[in-house]
Design an enzyme around this catalytic site. Sequence first.
Site, short mmCIF file in Angstrom:
data_model
loop_
_atom_site.label_atom_id
_atom_site.label_comp_id
_atom_site.label_asym_id
_atom_site.label_seq_id
_atom_site.Cartn_x
_atom_site.Cartn_y
_atom_site.Cartn_z
N MET A 137 0.84 -1.21 0.00
CA MET A 137 0.00 0.00 0.00
C MET A 137 0.87 1.25 0.00
SD MET A 137 -2.84 -1.07 2.87
CE MET A 137 -1.79 -1.93 4.01
N THR A 138 1.82 1.31 0.96
CA THR A 138 2.58 2.53 1.22
C THR A 138 3.51 2.87 0.05
OG1 THR A 138 2.51 1.92 3.53
CG2 THR A 138 4.07 3.64 2.92
N GLU A 255 -6.80 -6.20 11.47
CA GLU A 255 -5.38 -5.89 11.26
C GLU A 255 -4.81 -5.10 12.42
OE1 GLU A 255 -5.23 -4.29 7.26
OE2 GLU A 255 -6.30 -6.06 6.57
N ARG A 256 -5.61 -4.24 13.01
CA ARG A 256 -5.16 -3.52 14.20
C ARG A 256 -5.03 -4.46 15.39
NH1 ARG A 256 -8.00 1.28 11.33
NH2 ARG A 256 -6.09 1.81 10.22
C1 FAD Z 1 8.67 -2.04 9.71
C2 FAD Z 1 7.59 -1.54 8.83
C3 FAD Z 1 6.83 -2.43 8.08
C4 FAD Z 1 5.83 -1.97 7.23
N1 FAD Z 1 5.13 -2.87 6.45
C5 FAD Z 1 4.27 -2.39 5.51
C6 FAD Z 1 3.65 -3.29 4.59
O1 FAD Z 1 3.83 -4.51 4.63
N2 FAD Z 1 2.84 -2.77 3.62
C7 FAD Z 1 2.60 -1.42 3.54
O2 FAD Z 1 1.86 -1.03 2.64
N3 FAD Z 1 3.15 -0.55 4.40
C8 FAD Z 1 3.99 -1.00 5.38
N4 FAD Z 1 4.59 -0.12 6.26
C9 FAD Z 1 4.32 1.30 6.12
C10 FAD Z 1 3.45 1.87 7.23
O3 FAD Z 1 2.15 1.38 7.16
C11 FAD Z 1 3.52 3.40 7.10
O4 FAD Z 1 4.84 3.79 7.43
C12 FAD Z 1 2.52 4.11 7.98
O5 FAD Z 1 1.20 3.89 7.52
C13 FAD Z 1 2.78 5.61 8.07
O6 FAD Z 1 2.89 6.18 6.80
P1 FAD Z 1 4.14 7.12 6.46
O7 FAD Z 1 5.38 6.40 6.84
O8 FAD Z 1 4.01 7.58 5.07
O9 FAD Z 1 3.99 8.35 7.47
P2 FAD Z 1 3.12 9.67 7.21
O10 FAD Z 1 1.74 9.29 6.78
O11 FAD Z 1 3.89 10.60 6.37
O12 FAD Z 1 3.03 10.23 8.70
C14 FAD Z 1 4.09 11.01 9.30
C15 FAD Z 1 3.58 11.52 10.65
O13 FAD Z 1 2.42 12.36 10.44
C16 FAD Z 1 1.35 11.87 11.20
N5 FAD Z 1 0.09 12.07 10.49
C17 FAD Z 1 -0.21 11.77 9.21
N6 FAD Z 1 -1.48 12.07 8.95
C18 FAD Z 1 -2.02 12.57 10.10
C19 FAD Z 1 -3.30 13.03 10.49
N7 FAD Z 1 -4.35 13.06 9.64
N8 FAD Z 1 -3.48 13.47 11.77
C20 FAD Z 1 -2.47 13.45 12.64
N9 FAD Z 1 -1.23 13.00 12.34
C21 FAD Z 1 -1.00 12.56 11.08
C22 FAD Z 1 1.61 10.39 11.40
O14 FAD Z 1 0.90 9.89 12.52
C23 FAD Z 1 3.11 10.39 11.59
O15 FAD Z 1 3.42 10.70 12.92
C24 FAD Z 1 5.56 -0.58 7.15
C25 FAD Z 1 6.29 0.32 7.94
C26 FAD Z 1 7.29 -0.14 8.77
C27 FAD Z 1 8.06 0.86 9.59
#
Ligand code: FAD
Length: 390
Positions: A137-138, A255-256
């Site tokens: 997804m990400t 998932e959560r």
């Molecule tokens: C070890 C690991 C494994 C992972 N595995 C997967 C996987 O298998 N598949 C996959 O798709 N992804 C995976 N991820 C990705 C993970 O789901 C994302 O990192 C996560 O959803 C956060 O997205 P981002 O990193 O883009 O942070 P961002 O969305 O850029 O967020 C940055 C900060 O802003 C805050 N923020 C963002 N929006 C808001 C809001 N509306 N209100 C308040 N605060 C906000 C967040 O809480 C965070 O503190 C993995 C990540 C890690 C670290």
Amino acid sequence: MQSGAIRPIPNMLARKLFTSDHEAFRETVRKFYEKEVVPNIEKYEKQQHVDRDLWNKAGELGLLCTTMPEEYGGSGVDRLYSMILIEEQAYAMDSSTGFSLHSDIVANYINNFGNEEQKQKWLPKMATGETVTAIAMTEPGTGSDLQAVRTTAVLDGDEYVINGSKIFITNGYLCDMAIVVCKTGNTEKGSANLSLIIVEADRAGFSKGKPLNKIGMKGQDTCELFFDNVRVPKENLLGMEGMGFMMLMKELAWERMLVAIICQAGAEAAFAHTVQYTKDRKAFGKPIGTFQNTRFKLAELRTEIDFCRTYLDRCMELQLEESLGVDAAAAAKYKISDMFSKVVDECLQLHGGYGYMLEYPIARAYIDNRANRIYAGTNEIMKELISRTL
Ligand SMILES: Cc1cc2nc3c(=O)[nH]c(=O)nc-3n(C[C@H](O)[C@H](O)[C@H](O)COP(=O)(O)OP(=O)(O)OC[C@H]3O[C@@H](n4cnc5c(N)ncnc54)[C@H](O)[C@@H]3O)c2cc1C
């Protein structure tokens, strides 16, 4: 050096979820982790992924896709079996295996939304470990805001042509297939533009990055995936075009819960290690566990752990009845992952300098636990969801 396998201290309020069949299964899982995983954790951490054949070994023992229907290679059992698998991984203090994402997330998408052909094609091979899967997804430009994904899938005759990239993908390096969230539409309602497409890893134009250099969970493969004009037959679409967001929402509570379960069991394991350590380690001529500060800290941690356990097991009962609310699951994920972070921090402190040394499980737990507050929706997003229900 302490061993990585430990049994949790029984909760003050006895757990009531499991039958003798569940407990027998737990024993199988416990042995698997003790024999196949714990002795190899260091190796997995060095190579940044588990051995490929570990998946096949887990499949042989029926530890993959356990809740899937028997006709598709699973055991057709309830989700308490998933809970047990995750708990035993945490009690073994392992963060290398990515089985749960494969069995409890990807398999559910296929089982819930796949057509008969897709289920027959993928689920049996996923259950044996012949096929390792990921969910992508990400993207580099978006994580929390899923509707902003930029990877596109454009229909060209009978094929989708996929372009874009994904990041932080668990099981990405070893995966044979990934479910990829793609933008297939351009409507004003962002959520209606997303679709889920099955992409086999051997398709031309699909490439993988090296496992990413994380601060913790070093044995779990997490990598980038790149799609450069990847062509897949339109039959690889899961469910209906434009319904991707809705499909992703269906199992979000579960998932959560998966993260809450690993954090709860992780906290219990860290706590058990620490109680043992405070009995063994001496200062000023007596075990450090006899100091009032240590006893009070442990009493406080035990209370927090057990409060969370009671909430989590109640959520699990509701999950089994299929009536667990998104807000309650979000609360479990955020509160229990926060609790886990607090527990490992306090437990590390009680280990003194040894707690800072990586050969001690508490040091690894301290680093590994951190990601739980970020993935599966950050804890801030969990609070958003809870606040919306007020
Ligand atoms: C070890 C690991 C494994 C992972 N595995 C997967 C996987 O298998 N598949 C996959 O798709 N992804 C995976 N991820 C990705 C993970 O789901 C994302 O990192 C996560 O959803 C956060 O997205 P981002 O990193 O883009 O942070 P961002 O969305 O850029 O967020 C940055 C900060 O802003 C805050 N923020 C963002 N929006 C808001 C809001 N509306 N209100 C308040 N605060 C906000 C967040 O809480 C965070 O503190 C993995 C990540 C890690 C670290």
